[in-house]
Design a protein around this motif. Structure first.
Motif, short mmCIF file in Angstrom:
data_model
loop_
_atom_site.label_atom_id
_atom_site.label_comp_id
_atom_site.label_asym_id
_atom_site.label_seq_id
_atom_site.Cartn_x
_atom_site.Cartn_y
_atom_site.Cartn_z
N ASP A 1 0.83 -1.21 0.00
CA ASP A 1 0.00 0.00 0.00
C ASP A 1 0.86 1.26 0.00
O ASP A 1 2.01 1.25 0.45
N VAL A 2 0.25 2.34 -0.48
CA VAL A 2 0.85 3.67 -0.40
C VAL A 2 0.07 4.46 0.64
O VAL A 2 -1.15 4.61 0.54
N CYS B 1 5.90 -0.07 8.71
CA CYS B 1 6.02 -1.47 9.08
C CYS B 1 4.88 -2.29 8.48
O CYS B 1 5.09 -3.40 8.01
N ASP B 2 3.68 -1.72 8.50
CA ASP B 2 2.51 -2.45 8.00
C ASP B 2 2.51 -2.64 6.49
O ASP B 2 2.07 -3.68 5.99
N VAL B 3 2.98 -1.65 5.75
CA VAL B 3 2.94 -1.75 4.28
C VAL B 3 4.14 -2.50 3.72
O VAL B 3 4.14 -2.90 2.56
N GLY B 4 5.17 -2.71 4.54
CA GLY B 4 6.31 -3.52 4.14
C GLY B 4 7.20 -2.84 3.11
O GLY B 4 6.96 -1.70 2.68
N GLU B 5 8.24 -3.55 2.72
CA GLU B 5 9.22 -2.99 1.79
C GLU B 5 8.63 -2.68 0.42
O GLU B 5 9.13 -1.83 -0.30
N TYR C 1 4.50 8.34 2.57
CA TYR C 1 4.84 9.74 2.36
C TYR C 1 4.53 10.50 3.64
O TYR C 1 3.37 10.60 4.04
N ALA C 2 5.56 10.99 4.31
CA ALA C 2 5.40 11.78 5.53
C ALA C 2 5.45 13.26 5.13
O ALA C 2 6.48 13.75 4.68
N LYS D 1 -4.56 9.61 -8.12
CA LYS D 1 -4.92 8.21 -7.83
C LYS D 1 -3.70 7.35 -7.52
O LYS D 1 -3.54 6.26 -8.05
N SER D 2 -2.86 7.86 -6.63
CA SER D 2 -1.62 7.16 -6.29
C SER D 2 -1.57 6.68 -4.84
O SER D 2 -0.64 5.95 -4.46
N VAL D 3 -2.55 7.06 -4.02
CA VAL D 3 -2.51 6.80 -2.58
C VAL D 3 -3.65 5.88 -2.17
O VAL D 3 -4.80 6.07 -2.58
N ASP D 4 -3.33 4.87 -1.35
CA ASP D 4 -4.36 3.97 -0.83
C ASP D 4 -5.04 4.53 0.41
O ASP D 4 -6.27 4.45 0.55
N THR D 5 -4.25 5.06 1.33
CA THR D 5 -4.79 5.60 2.59
C THR D 5 -4.11 6.92 2.89
O THR D 5 -2.88 7.02 2.88
#
Length: 200
Positions: free
Chosen positions: A43-44, A61-65, A70-71, A110-114
């Motif tokens: 996920d992004v 950590c949840d979305v993995g490598e 994006y902070a 349309k690039s971000v999941d959450t």
């Protein structure tokens, strides 16, 4: 939470000893937030108004490598704290972005999941800025994406923002729903709440 991935990522849920700056992460059981978000590997995740990055670290950590975080914050000092925490946790899937959430977000359509906004909206005038912010979020969210907003309940307490600055879930719905969002869930976190919206 103390996950350790084979990749060498050491995930401590954002409770690094260098944590600085304003954050709601420790005010409630933040595992409830991420249980509601249901992040998947790959996920992004966009952390709008990320502060020192506790939610960004947890999300990384949840979305993995294979995922990305994006902070985004207007405070360069806070973004430096995110970078420090990322290094300490062996995380390479976080990028920091300096900017104003009232302006255009420099992310693709349309690039971000959450997209998460944690205790940042009450710092601005929702009547004046809310529609523009939600429109930009709608643009960068995938059609299957969600926006999650964490705020202090609109109740008088001895700490936190003054009552007149607080935003209720109903006030957020009044801004988001006319722009094509629908409420998907509400999570009571004690002093705070999490409300999530998906695109209609």
């Amino acid at each position: 939470m103390n996950k350790e991935h084979k990749s060498g990522m050491h995930c401590h849920g954002g409770h690094g000893h260098r944590r600085r700056g304003p954050t709601s992460y420790g005010m409630h059981d933040s595992s409830l937030v991420f249980k509601a978000l249901k992040l998947q590997h790959g996920d992004v995740f966009l952390d709008l108004g990320c502060g020192p990055g506790d939610y960004s670290i947890h999300a990384a950590c949840d979305v993995g490598e294979s995922g990305k975080v994006y902070a985004f914050d207007s405070n360069a000092t806070m973004l430096e704290q995110v970078r420090i925490q990322a290094v300490e946790n062996g995380l390479k899937n976080i990028s920091t972005h300096l900017g104003d959430m009232n302006g255009p977000l420099l992310f693709e359509d349309k690039s971000v999941d959450t997209c998460l906004m944690s205790t940042s909206l009450h710092c601005m005038n929702l009547d004046e800025c809310g529609s523009a912010i939600f429109r930009e979020i709608s643009r960068v969210l995938k059609d299957s994406g969600q926006v999650a907003i964490l705020e202090c309940k609109k109740e008088k307490t001895d700490f936190g923002p003054p009552l007149h600055m607080r935003i209720s879930g109903e006030e957020l719905k009044a801004v988001a729903e006319p722009l094509g969002f629908t409420e998907s869930q509400y999570v009571d976190l004690g002093f705070n709440y999490l409300i999530c919206f998906t695109k209609k």
